[in-house]
Write an enzyme that holds these catalytic residues in place. Structure first.
Site, short mmCIF file in Angstrom:
data_model
loop_
_atom_site.label_atom_id
_atom_site.label_comp_id
_atom_site.label_asym_id
_atom_site.label_seq_id
_atom_site.Cartn_x
_atom_site.Cartn_y
_atom_site.Cartn_z
N LYS A 62 0.83 -1.44 0.11
CA LYS A 62 -0.37 0.06 -0.02
C LYS A 62 1.40 1.37 -0.16
O LYS A 62 0.38 2.63 0.40
CB LYS A 62 -0.72 -0.43 0.83
CG LYS A 62 -2.43 -0.65 0.98
CD LYS A 62 -3.24 -1.21 -0.16
CE LYS A 62 -3.65 -2.77 0.42
NZ LYS A 62 -4.29 -2.68 -1.09
N ARG A 63 2.23 0.63 -0.74
CA ARG A 63 2.60 1.78 -0.23
C ARG A 63 3.11 2.76 0.64
O ARG A 63 3.36 4.07 0.89
CB ARG A 63 2.53 3.37 -1.80
CG ARG A 63 2.30 1.74 -3.02
CD ARG A 63 3.96 1.75 -3.51
NE ARG A 63 3.80 1.70 -4.78
CZ ARG A 63 2.96 -0.08 -5.10
NH1 ARG A 63 3.22 -0.84 -3.94
NH2 ARG A 63 3.12 -0.62 -6.07
N ALA B 248 3.14 6.92 0.97
CA ALA B 248 2.09 8.32 0.41
C ALA B 248 1.63 8.38 0.55
O ALA B 248 0.08 8.97 0.33
CB ALA B 248 1.65 6.38 -1.25
N LEU C 223 -1.25 9.74 3.15
CA LEU C 223 -2.62 9.49 4.10
C LEU C 223 -2.94 8.42 3.22
O LEU C 223 -3.30 8.10 2.12
CB LEU C 223 -3.89 10.47 4.06
CG LEU C 223 -5.26 9.98 4.38
CD1 LEU C 223 -5.79 10.09 5.87
CD2 LEU C 223 -6.74 10.98 3.85
N GLU D 132 4.06 14.88 5.40
CA GLU D 132 3.94 15.12 7.07
C GLU D 132 4.72 14.33 8.59
O GLU D 132 5.71 14.68 8.49
CB GLU D 132 2.95 15.41 7.44
CG GLU D 132 2.01 16.50 6.46
CD GLU D 132 0.62 16.70 6.30
OE1 GLU D 132 -0.06 15.17 6.63
OE2 GLU D 132 0.10 17.55 6.43
N GLU E 43 -2.62 17.17 -1.98
CA GLU E 43 -3.65 17.12 -1.31
C GLU E 43 -4.76 17.72 -2.59
O GLU E 43 -6.02 18.34 -2.61
CB GLU E 43 -3.69 17.55 -0.17
CG GLU E 43 -3.05 17.24 1.44
CD GLU E 43 -1.59 16.40 0.88
OE1 GLU E 43 -0.79 16.74 -0.37
OE2 GLU E 43 -1.05 16.59 2.18
N ARG F 180 -6.40 16.09 -4.83
CA ARG F 180 -6.89 15.27 -4.36
C ARG F 180 -8.79 16.00 -3.55
O ARG F 180 -9.12 14.94 -3.39
CB ARG F 180 -6.42 14.33 -3.01
CG ARG F 180 -5.54 13.33 -3.17
CD ARG F 180 -5.48 12.20 -4.82
NE ARG F 180 -4.27 11.93 -4.49
CZ ARG F 180 -3.41 11.75 -5.67
NH1 ARG F 180 -4.72 11.50 -6.75
NH2 ARG F 180 -2.46 10.92 -5.49
N GLY G 58 -2.89 17.68 6.56
CA GLY G 58 -3.74 17.35 8.29
C GLY G 58 -2.93 16.74 9.19
O GLY G 58 -3.33 16.81 10.53
C1 1HE Z 1 -2.42 3.03 -1.76
C2 1HE Z 1 -2.22 4.86 -1.44
C3 1HE Z 1 -2.71 5.69 -0.09
C4 1HE Z 1 -1.10 3.77 -3.14
N1 1HE Z 1 -4.10 5.13 0.63
N2 1HE Z 1 -3.43 2.79 -0.98
N3 1HE Z 1 -1.49 10.25 -1.50
C5 1HE Z 1 -1.46 10.81 -2.60
O1 1HE Z 1 -2.34 11.62 -3.09
C6 1HE Z 1 -0.82 10.00 -2.93
C7 1HE Z 1 -1.73 8.55 -4.09
N4 1HE Z 1 -0.89 7.30 -4.14
C8 1HE Z 1 0.34 7.52 -5.37
O2 1HE Z 1 0.41 8.78 -5.80
C9 1HE Z 1 0.92 6.60 -5.85
O3 1HE Z 1 0.06 5.16 -6.06
C10 1HE Z 1 2.75 6.54 -5.23
C11 1HE Z 1 3.25 7.37 -5.88
C12 1HE Z 1 2.61 6.35 -4.22
C13 1HE Z 1 3.05 5.00 -5.52
O4 1HE Z 1 2.95 4.68 -7.45
P1 1HE Z 1 3.19 3.33 -8.01
O5 1HE Z 1 2.71 2.92 -8.92
O6 1HE Z 1 4.43 2.16 -6.88
O7 1HE Z 1 1.17 2.52 -6.81
P2 1HE Z 1 0.11 2.21 -7.47
O8 1HE Z 1 0.05 1.53 -8.37
O9 1HE Z 1 -0.13 4.29 -7.23
O10 1HE Z 1 -0.42 1.42 -5.82
C14 1HE Z 1 -0.30 0.11 -5.32
C15 1HE Z 1 -1.08 0.00 -4.78
O11 1HE Z 1 -1.00 0.88 -3.24
C16 1HE Z 1 -2.49 0.20 -4.46
O12 1HE Z 1 -3.30 -1.01 -3.33
P3 1HE Z 1 -4.16 -2.32 -4.94
O13 1HE Z 1 -4.68 -2.13 -3.84
O14 1HE Z 1 -4.57 -1.20 -5.40
O15 1HE Z 1 -2.56 -2.93 -5.01
C17 1HE Z 1 -2.97 1.53 -4.09
O16 1HE Z 1 -4.23 1.86 -4.30
C18 1HE Z 1 -2.20 1.73 -2.77
N5 1HE Z 1 -1.95 2.84 -2.27
N6 1HE Z 1 -0.95 4.63 -2.47
C19 1HE Z 1 -3.95 4.54 -0.16
N7 1HE Z 1 -1.92 6.90 -0.37
C20 1HE Z 1 -4.01 13.77 7.07
S1 1HE Z 1 -4.20 14.45 5.47
C21 1HE Z 1 -2.87 13.99 4.94
C22 1HE Z 1 -3.19 14.03 3.52
C23 1HE Z 1 -2.54 13.28 2.46
O17 1HE Z 1 -1.90 12.37 2.99
S2 1HE Z 1 -3.17 13.84 0.55
C24 1HE Z 1 -2.07 12.92 0.30
C25 1HE Z 1 -2.50 11.39 -0.21
#
Ligand code: 1HE
Length: 269
Positions: free
Chosen positions: A32-33, A70, A72, A122, A142, A145, A150
């Protein structure tokens, strides 16, 4: 109560003990990264709340797999369909974890690779030292999205790179990477590809040799003092120095300097 430094106390974190009170704490959901779900945040709170009392002298914080974190867990958040009240309390638990890290007095060196994004940035920001390699990249997705930071980015990321760069990152999704990230202040060290963990271990091993009370002051007092007025910070600094600089354990080190057996500070060769 489960043992704070026992690996079996954790499911989403992997813990390994090394020499001299050094522990490696690894976010261990690479599939889940290493996205931060509620359970991971609770485990971070448990470890960092008890680490100092359990004798932890320094921590390397790492992420399993190709990416540090990755942010939240967006899937958990989406599925839970939280109320404002619920999510405020989620964020307060994040702050509990990250404040325990920044203010807890145990030095934390973050070994970063791949994505360090959103809440992952963070989390990394709550460490005292960040080590990256050329492929490590930072972003605040964020804005894209439809959400907001937070977990302290408004405080710690602004502090590292300035308010307007942080605003740009969240508004536009701008990515900073490699040497540029170091130049801006997002990390203090950059290594050859793949070497950020080894460098973090070297730094943490060295740090663990400092006296624990000295490290406590460095990794607690500096952050507290930065929240104070200049006058209050100067007063607090004097009080902390009064305690730390007269600790009995420091006398042997001072004596070694006086009798010329201690290493001198030299320019880089
Ligand atoms: C996740 C998450 C996640 C991956 N929550 N499951 N964060 C983001 O907007 C970043 C979102 N993630 C990404 O942009 C990419 O996943 C990565 C650049 C980190 C990695 O890319 P990649 O191609 O290696 O992986 P993927 O194919 O996108 O994801 C692999 C799996 O990880 C997949 O799950 P699967 O069950 O389908 O295999 C994804 O769903 C899972 N995954 N990232 C849940 N973030 C207190 S407020 C804080 C606010 C924030 O942090 S906003 C930023 C959120």
């Amino acid at each position: 109560m489960q043992d704070v430094v026992h690996p079996d106390s954790y499911e989403n974190l992997a813990l390994t003990a090394h020499d001299n009170g050094l522990y490696v704490v690894t976010l261990n959901r690479p599939d889940k990264r290493n996205a931060l779900d509620v359970a991971t945040i609770e485990e971070l709170i448990r470890f960092f709340s008890g680490a100092r009392m359990a004798g932890v002298k320094a921590v390397v914080l790492a992420g399993a797999g190709d990416h540090f974190c990755a942010g939240l867990d967006l899937i958990e958040h989406w599925k839970a369909d939280r109320s404002p009240d619920d999510f405020m309390h989620v964020c307060l638990r994040w702050h509990e974890a990250f404040n325990k890290m920044e203010y807890g007095g145990v030095p934390i060196v973050a070994a970063l690779q791949g994505a360090v994004v959103g809440g992952g940035l963070e989390l990394a920001s709550a460490a005292h030292i960040r080590v990256i390699d050329p492929g490590t990249y930072f972003a605040l997705p964020e804005g894209q999205r439809g959400i907001f930071t937070g977990g302290g980015a408004t405080i710690r990321v602004s502090d590292m790179i300035g308010k307007y760069r942080m605003i740009d990152m969240i508004l536009t999704g701008r990515v900073y990477q490699g040497q540029e990230a170091v130049d801006l202040g997002l990390a203090q060290y950059i290594t050859d590809p793949g070497d950020s963990f080894d460098k973090a271990m070297d730094l943490a091993s060295k740090i663990a040799q400092n006296l624990p009370l000295t490290n406590f002051a460095i990794c607690s007092a500096v952050s507290h003092m930065n929240n104070m007025s200049g006058m209050d910070a100067a007063y607090a600094e004097a009080v902390v120095a009064g305690v730390v600089n007269t600790q009995p354990a420091a006398r042997a080190r001072l004596e070694a300097f006086a009798n010329k057996s201690a290493a001198r500070v030299r320019p880089k060769s």
